[in-house]
Design a protein around this motif. Structure first.
Motif, mmCIF file in Angstrom:
data_model
loop_
_atom_site.group_PDB
_atom_site.id
_atom_site.type_symbol
_atom_site.label_atom_id
_atom_site.label_comp_id
_atom_site.label_asym_id
_atom_site.label_seq_id
_atom_site.Cartn_x
_atom_site.Cartn_y
_atom_site.Cartn_z
ATOM 1 N N HIS B 380 32.139 14.425 93.646
ATOM 2 C CA HIS B 380 30.828 14.033 94.161
ATOM 3 C C HIS B 380 30.890 12.555 94.496
ATOM 4 N N LYS B 381 30.711 12.264 95.776
ATOM 5 C CA LYS B 381 30.836 10.873 96.197
ATOM 6 C C LYS B 381 29.499 10.154 96.138
ATOM 7 N N THR B 382 29.585 8.858 96.131
ATOM 8 C CA THR B 382 28.350 8.073 96.023
ATOM 9 C C THR B 382 27.462 8.254 97.246
ATOM 10 N N ASP B 383 28.049 8.682 98.367
ATOM 11 C CA ASP B 383 27.216 8.921 99.557
ATOM 12 C C ASP B 383 26.629 10.325 99.546
ATOM 13 N N GLN B 384 26.608 10.959 98.378
ATOM 14 C CA GLN B 384 25.995 12.281 98.174
ATOM 15 C C GLN B 384 26.819 13.446 98.717
ATOM 16 N N THR B 385 27.940 13.177 99.366
ATOM 17 C CA THR B 385 28.740 14.293 99.848
ATOM 18 C C THR B 385 29.657 14.777 98.715
ATOM 19 N N SER B 399 35.736 3.689 93.672
ATOM 20 C CA SER B 399 34.436 3.089 93.963
ATOM 21 C C SER B 399 33.546 4.024 94.778
ATOM 22 N N GLU B 400 34.169 5.018 95.441
ATOM 23 C CA GLU B 400 33.380 5.954 96.249
ATOM 24 C C GLU B 400 32.975 7.188 95.457
ATOM 25 N N ASP B 402 31.094 9.213 92.607
ATOM 26 C CA ASP B 402 29.993 9.189 91.665
ATOM 27 C C ASP B 402 30.463 9.858 90.372
#
Lengths: 413, 603
Positions: B380-385, B399-400, B402
Motif C-alpha cells: 500500500h503506497k502513500t499515494d493510496q495505490t 518512503s513511498e 505506507d
C-alpha cells in the motif's frame, strides 16, 4: 619419436606399504619378485629392439622401492637395460632409494651400471612424523644411507620431503629442513601430503581434508593458514640456502636440476617399462597394464610364443593407433594438436623458466598469441605470469595458484 | 460399439497421499483385463516419469475400462486419477467436474487425514456421490471398524457397507467394482441435445497437435464437425474423437452425452483451448457455457532463467506447452541484472514449482537457474495505490510505502495427541495464530491455525513431518491478507547488490535470515583471487557480513610422467566448474547459490 628418449623403469615392491601411498606398489614374496624381474627383462628387450636407433638420455628407476630388490635381481635388470638400449654415455640415471634398504655392495653395483643419481625418500627428519607416515626408517638410518651413498661415489643426491603432515608445526618443518640442509644435497623435492582416496590415510583424514577445503578448523591436518605458511617457509628457507626452485615442487643447486623430470615437462618422448608405467611416444600416450598378473602374462606370452602371438592376443588386439604402440599398454590415447598445445603449456609453465614463443612456434608452426593471446593478457594483468624476451613464465603468485593459472590453457572442445 | 448411458460410470478416486489411490486404480485396470500382465507396470496411470519416481500423482489421468458386472451387464467405467498433494487441489477440482461419483480411499490404519477431508469436501461441492473404501486391511495395525466410525462421525457419510480391501493384494477389489455399479449414478444428459462438453485437460503432442480432454454433458460430438470453444471463440474442425485406453488414445466414431474422451482438431494455437471452457457446435450452439472451474491464483512466485541465455526462446516455448495442461502455472517475462532474460513464474506451491522445474529440465532439456521463491505481497503506497508484488526487486522506495500486507492461510493440521505440543510450538515459531483445537477421537486432534503463507511455503511440511514422526497431516486454504511488518533483504556481493538474491522477510527475523544467508553464500561461492565481502542489508543498513577469503595457494604438488593424463583431468574439472557460474560484477557465483535462501533452515 625423437632421437633422444627417456626411460622409466617401475619396481613395484616395498618392505611395507606406507599409510598415505597410492602408488602401484606393495609387499610381495620373493618368488613373485623373481617372476617380475624375468618379465620386466622380457619387456626391456622387446622395447629396446623397437626403439633401436634412439639414444636414451635419461633413465629413472622408481617404485616402490627399487633398492629393496636384491642385488642380483637388480643387476639383471640393469644389465638387460644397458644391453637392450643404447644409453648415452652422459645419460642421467636415477635410482629411487629408501633408507635402510641399500648396502655398500648394492650402491657400488648401481654405480657400475651407470647410475649417477640417487633419490632418497626421507620425507621427515622427525621420528614421530616418520612413524605416523608408516615409514620403515629412522632419521639415523637415513644419515647412514646418505653417508654410504656419498662414499660409493654418488655426488648427485635428491632428498624427498613432505610437508603438511598431521600435527606438523612450523618448527617441526624447520627442523627437517635444517637437518637436510646440513648435508647440502644437490636436489630437494618437497611435496604437500595428499590424502588420496583408497589409502588408510583417507579413512583417517578424509573428513579433515573437507574441513580444510571449507576453510574450517581441522583436527589433525594443518589448517589452511598453517598449510600455506608451511609451504611458503619451505620455499624461503630453501631459496635462501642457495636452492633454485626450478619447478613448482623441485629445488636444486646450480646445475643439478633433474633432467629426467624436465623431459616430462618439456614433452620429451619417454618409454615406461614395468607394470603400470606410462609412456609418451610421439603423439601417443599409453600406460602399461596395471594388473601385475596380466603384465606378467603378456611377458611370458612374448617369451614363449613370440611377438606375433602377443599381438594376436585378445587384450592386445584392440590397441590400434597410428605411430608407436606397445603391446604391454592397456590403452592408447592419440593426442590431437590441441591436446599437445595444452600439454605444452600446462607442463612447460610448471618450470621456473617457463616456455618460449620460439619453442611453441617450432612445435606447432603457429604463433602462441594466435592461440593463447587473450589468456596470456588476462593472466599478465592478474600478475600471474610475465612475458619477457620471448619467454613466458609464472610469477611467484602464479606458482602459488598454479592450478588456477594452468586451467586457463585448456582449450575446451 | 457405444455404451448405453445407463451403463456408464464416470468416477474418480480421491484419497490422502499414500493411502493407496494409484494402487487401487492399478488393480481395477488389471482386474477388468484392460492390460495384459506384460503391459501392466506398477501405477499405470502415473505415466509421467517424474510421477513414478516420486510415487505421487501430478497430472490427472483418465482411462476407460469395461467391467462385466454380476448382474450380467457390461459397464463402461471412465476412471480419472487425481493428485493428492495440497498443491494440486486445483487439478483435483478439474477432474471432479468430469465425474459423477468419487471413490474415497481411506487407510485402515491411519484413518482420516487432512487431505482426506479436503478432497471429500471438494467432491461434495461438485455434487458427487461419495463411495468410501477402506484400504490396507492387510496391515497388522489396520482397524477398519474404527475408520468406518470415523468416516461416519467426521464426514457424515454412511460407511458401514464400505468395501474393506487391500489394493496391494487385490483382496475384495471386486466388491469396489460392484458398488461402483450399484451406488454411483449413471451420467445424465441427452445425446440428441445441443452439444455441451467441458474441457478438463489438454496435452500437446508433437504429431497430433493439441489434444483436448473433455466430458460430454449434452449432445454428441463426431469427427468432421465444426466446433466452437465458447470462452476463447476459437473455431476448429474435429479431426478425431476417441477415448482413453491404457497409456494410449483409441479413436472412435462419436462421443455422446455422459462420455469422457478426447478430440484432436485443426487447432493452431495452444492458447485457443482453455481448460474449463465449454465446447459446442458452431452451427447449433448451446445457450450458455458450463460453469467451468474456480480460477486459482498462483501463491508462490520465483524467477526462472535459462542457464544459457540463448535458450530464452526455448524456455518460453516450454512454459507455453506446460501451461497448456497446467493452467495454474503463470509466467511473464522479466529481466535481472545478474541473470539476464527470464520469466517470473507463479505456482500453487513449492512442490508445484519443483515439478515444473524438473519437467522443464527433463522433458525440455533446459538448464535452469531458479531464484528464491516468494509469495505475493500487497504494497500500500502513500499515494493510496496498491501494488501486488511478485518480485522483491520491484519493491518501491520505503518512503513511498505506507504499509505492506502478506497473504495468510488457514491451516488444518491433524495430529496424534502426543505431538500436539510439538506442532503448536512449530506453528508458534512460524508466526501462527491459534484458532481452535478439536479432538476427532481420544488420541487425535484437529488443530486450526492462521499462518502467513510465507512461513509455510519452504519447509513447513517437512518440519511438520519430522516433529510428529510422520504422524501429522496438513491442509490449508487461502484466507486473504494481513498487515505485517515486512522488509526487503538485499544481498551485496563484493559491494554490488545482486537483484536475484533479494527477498522479502518479516522484519524481526531479518537479522537472523541475513546472517544465515551470508553463511550459505560463503559456502557456495568459490575462492577468487581477491577477497569477497558478502553482506546482507536492509535499506542502506548492513546487518550481516561474511568474507570469502582470497585464494592464496592452489597447487598440484607432483606431476610426473605417469600422472599427466590425471592431472589434466583435474585441471579440466576446475575449468568445467566455471561454466556453471554466473558472472556478477567480477565475481562468479554458482547457479545453485540463487536457491540458497531455501536452505536457510536446514541446519
Amino acid at each position: 619419436m625423437k632421437d633422444r628418449i627417456s626411460l622409466y623403469v617401475h619396481i613395484p615392491f616395498c618392505v611395507k606399504k606406507c599409510g598415505y601411498c597410492d602408488f602401484l606398489s606393495g609387499v610381495y614374496d620373493e618368488r613373485t619378485q623373481a617372476r617380475y624381474v624375468r618379465s620386466l627383462c622380457e619387456e626391456i628387450r622387446f622395447l629396446g629392439a623397437a626403439a633401436s636407433g634412439h639414444t636414451v638420455s635419461t633413465v629413472y628407476i622408481g617404485g616402490g622401492t627399487p633398492t629393496w630388490l636384491d642385488l642380483d635381481a637388480m643387476e639383471t635388470v640393469l644389465r638387460t637395460l644397458r644391453e637392450a638400449f643404447s644409453v648415452s654415455c652422459d645419460a642421467e640415471m636415477t635410482i629411487e632409494c629408501n633408507p635402510g634398504t641399500v648396502t655398500a655392495d648394492k650402491l657400488q653395483m648401481y654405480r657400475m651400471y651407470g647410475c649417477n643419481r640417487l633419490s632418497i625418500g626421507l620425507q621427515s627428519a622427525k621420528e614421530s612424523e616418520l612413524r605416523l607416515l608408516g615409514r620403515i626408517h629412522t632419521p639415523e638410518r637415513f644419515l647412514h644411507t646418505y653417508d654410504m651413498a656419498r662414499k660409493a661415489g654418488f655426488s648427485n643426491i635428491n632428498v624427498d620431503l613432505m610437508t603438511g603432515l598431521p600435527g606438523q608445526t612450523l618448527d617441526d618443518l624447520l627442523y627437517t629442513l635444517e637437518y637436510v640442509l646440513r648435508l647440502r644435497p644437490s636436489h630437494i623435492s618437497t611435496y604437500a601430503l595428499m590424502i588420496e582416496e583408497g589409502t588408510p590415510f583417507f579413512e583417517r583424514y578424509g573428513e579433515d581434508v573437507k574441513r580444510r577445503e571449507a576453510g574450517e578448523k581441522t583436527l589433525a591436518l594443518p589448517d589452511e593458514e598453517l598449510e600455506y605458511r608451511l609451504y611458503k617457509m619451505t620455499q624461503y628457507v630453501l631459496e635462501e640456502n642457495g636452492y633454485d626452485r626450478y619447478e613448482i615442487s623441485n629445488y636444486a643447486r646450480q646445475g643439478y636440476a633433474c633432467e629426467h623430470n624436465c623431459a616430462y615437462w618439456t614433452r620429451g618422448d619417454y618409454l615406461g617399462l614395468g607394470v603400470g608405467a606410462a609412456s609418451l611416444a610421439g603423439k601417443n600416450r599409453g600406460s602399461n597394464v596395471s594388473d601385475l598378473e596380466e603384465y606378467m602374462r603378456r611377458c611370458s606370452l612374448l617369451a614363449e610364443r613370440g611377438q606375433e602371438a602377443l599381438w594376436q592376443d585378445d587384450a592386445v588386439k584392440k590397441l590400434q593407433a597410428d605411430g608407436f604402440v606397445s603391446p604391454f599398454w592397456d590403452g592408447v590415447q592419440t593426442l590431437s594438436r590441441q591436446d599437445e598445445m595444452e600439454e605444452f603449456m600446462f607442463l612447460g609453465l610448471r618450470m621456473n623458466r617457463g616456455v618460449t614463443r620460439r619453442d611453441f612456434e617450432g612445435a606447432f608452426g603457429c604463433r602462441i598469441d594466435g592461440i593463447y593471446g587473450e589468456v596470456l593478457k588476462k593472466l599478465r594483468e592478474e600478475e600471474m605470469l610475465v612475458t619477457e624476451n620471448g619467454r613466458i613464465f609464472l610469477t611467484e603468485r602464479g606458482r602459488d595458484l598454479s592450478n588456477y593459472v594452468l586451467a586457463h590453457f585448456l582449450l575446451g572442445r | 460399439m457405444l455404451p448405453e448411458q445407463s451403463r456408464i460410470r464416470n468416477f474418480c478416486i480421491v484419497a490422502h497421499i499414500d493411502h493407496g489411490k494409484s494402487t487401487l486404480a492399478d488393480r481395477i485396470i488389471e482386474m477388468t483385463g484392460l492390460l495384459t500382465d506384460r503391459e501392466m507396470q506398477a501405477q499405470v496411470l502415473d505415466n509421467m516419469e517424474l510421477e513414478r519416481e516420486r510415487g505421487i500423482t501430478i497430472k490427472s489421468q483418465a482411462v476407460r475400462i469395461v467391467y462385466q458386472a454380476k448382474d450380467g451387464q457390461t459397464y463402461t467405467f471412465n476412471l480419472i486419477d487425481t493428485p493428492g498433494h495440497v498443491d494440486f487441489n486445483y487439478e483435483v477440482s478439474r477432474s471432479l467436474a468430469a465425474c459423477d461419483g468419487a471413490v474415497l480411499v481411506v487407510d485402515a490404519a491411519q484413518g482420516i487425514e487432512a487431505q482426506t477431508l479436503a478432497n471429500v469436501y471438494l467432491a461434495l461441492d461438485h455434487d458427487l456421490e461419495v463411495l468410501p473404501v477402506i484400504n490396507k486391511i492387510d496391515l497388522p495395525s489396520a482397524d477398519p471398524q474404527r475408520v468406518k466410525d470415523e468416516i461416519e462421525d467426521v464426514i457424515g457419510i454412511e460407511a458401514q457397507d464400505a468395501p474393506m480391501i487391500s489394493a496391494k493384494t487385490g483382496q475384495n477389489v471386486e466388491e469396489v467394482l460392484e458398488q461402483i455399479v450399484a451406488r454411483l449414478p449413471a451420467p445424465q444428459g441427452d445425446p440428441n441435445g445441443k452439444l455441451q462438453a467441458l474441457i478438463f485437460d489438454s496435452v500437446y503432442d508433437a504429431y497430433k497437435g493439441v489434444i483436448v480432454f473433455f466430458r460430454v454433458r449434452e449432445g454428441t460430438i463426431r469427427p468432421g464437425e465444426q466446433v466452437l470453444m465458447m470462452a476463447t471463440g476459437a473455431v476448429a474442425e474435429v479431426v478425431e474423437v476417441g477415448y482413453f485406453g491404457a497409456g494410449q488414445f483409441v479413436p472412435c466414431d462419436e462421443l455422446a452425452a455422459g462420455m469422457v474422451g478426447y478430440l484432436t482438431a485443426s487447432i493452431k494455437n495452444v492458447k485457443d483451448t482453455r481448460v474449463g471452457d465449454t465446447i459446442t457446435h458452431k452451427k447449433d450452439p448451446c445457450d450458455k457455457p458450463l460453469p467451468g472451474y474456480k480460477k486459482v491464483n498462483p501463491m508462490v512466485y520465483c524467477g526462472l532463467y535459462p542457464a544459457d541465455g540463448a535458450k530464452y526462446p526455448d524456455l518460453r516455448d516450454a512454459l507455453e506447452k506446460l501451461q497448456l495442461n497446467d493452467a495454474a502455472l503463470q509466467f511473464e517475462p522479466e529481466t535481472s541484472a545478474a541473470l539476464g532474460f527470464g520469466f517470473r513464474c507463479g505456482f500453487l506451491g513449492l512442490l508445484h514449482l519443483e515439478i515444473v522445474q524438473e519437467r522443464l529440465e527433463r522433458e525440455y532439456h533446459l538448464d535452469l537457474v531458479t531464484t528464491a521463491p516468494g509469495v505475493v505481497y500487497r504494497v500500500h503506497k502513500t499515494d493510496q495505490t496498491v501494488i501486488e508484488l511478485t518480485n522483491p526487486s520491484n519493491l518501491p522506495d520505503p518512503s513511498e510505502i505506507d504499509y505492506m500486507e502478506e497473504p495468510i492461510v488457514e491451516a488444518e493440521i491433524m495430529v496424534t495427541s502426543e505431538y500436539i505440543g510439538a506442532i503448536m510450538d512449530l506453528c508458534q515459531e512460524r508466526r501462527g495464530i491459534y484458532i481452535s483445537m478439536e479432538y476427532m477421537e481420544e488420541t487425535r486432534a484437529l488443530l486450526r491455525y492462521t499462518l502467513p503463507l510465507n512461513e509455510i511455503i519452504y519447509d513447513f511440511f517437512d518440519a511438520l513431518k519430522s516433529r510428529s514422526r510422520g504422524y501429522a497431516s496438513f491442509d490449508y486454504e487461502m484466507k486473504g491478507y494481513m498487515r505485517s511488518d515486512l522488509v526487503k533483504l538485499d544481498i551485496l556481493i563484493n559491494k554490488e547488490e545482486v537483484d536475484a538474491l533479494s527477498f522479502i522477510v518479516f522484519a524481526q527475523t531479518a537479522y537472523e535470515r541475513g546472517r544465515k544467508m551470508c553463511e550459505k553464500l560463503k559456502a557456495e561461492i568459490p575462492r577468487h583471487l581477491f577477497e569477497i565481502p558478502i553482506q546482507a542489508a536492509v535499506g542502506s543498513k548492513i546487518i550481516a557480513r561474511e568474507t570469502v577469503k582470497a585464494m592464496r595457494k592452489d597447487v598440484l604438488a607432483k606431476c610426473y610422467g605417469g600422472d599427466i593424463t590425471r592431472k589434466k583431468k583435474l585441471l579440466e574439472k576446475q575449468k568445467e566448474g566455471k561454466k556453471r557460474m554466473r558472472q556478477v560484477g567480477n565475481v562468479e557465483i554458482p547457479q545453485e547459490a540463487f536457491m540458497s535462501v531455501l536452505k536457510l533452515d536446514e541446519d
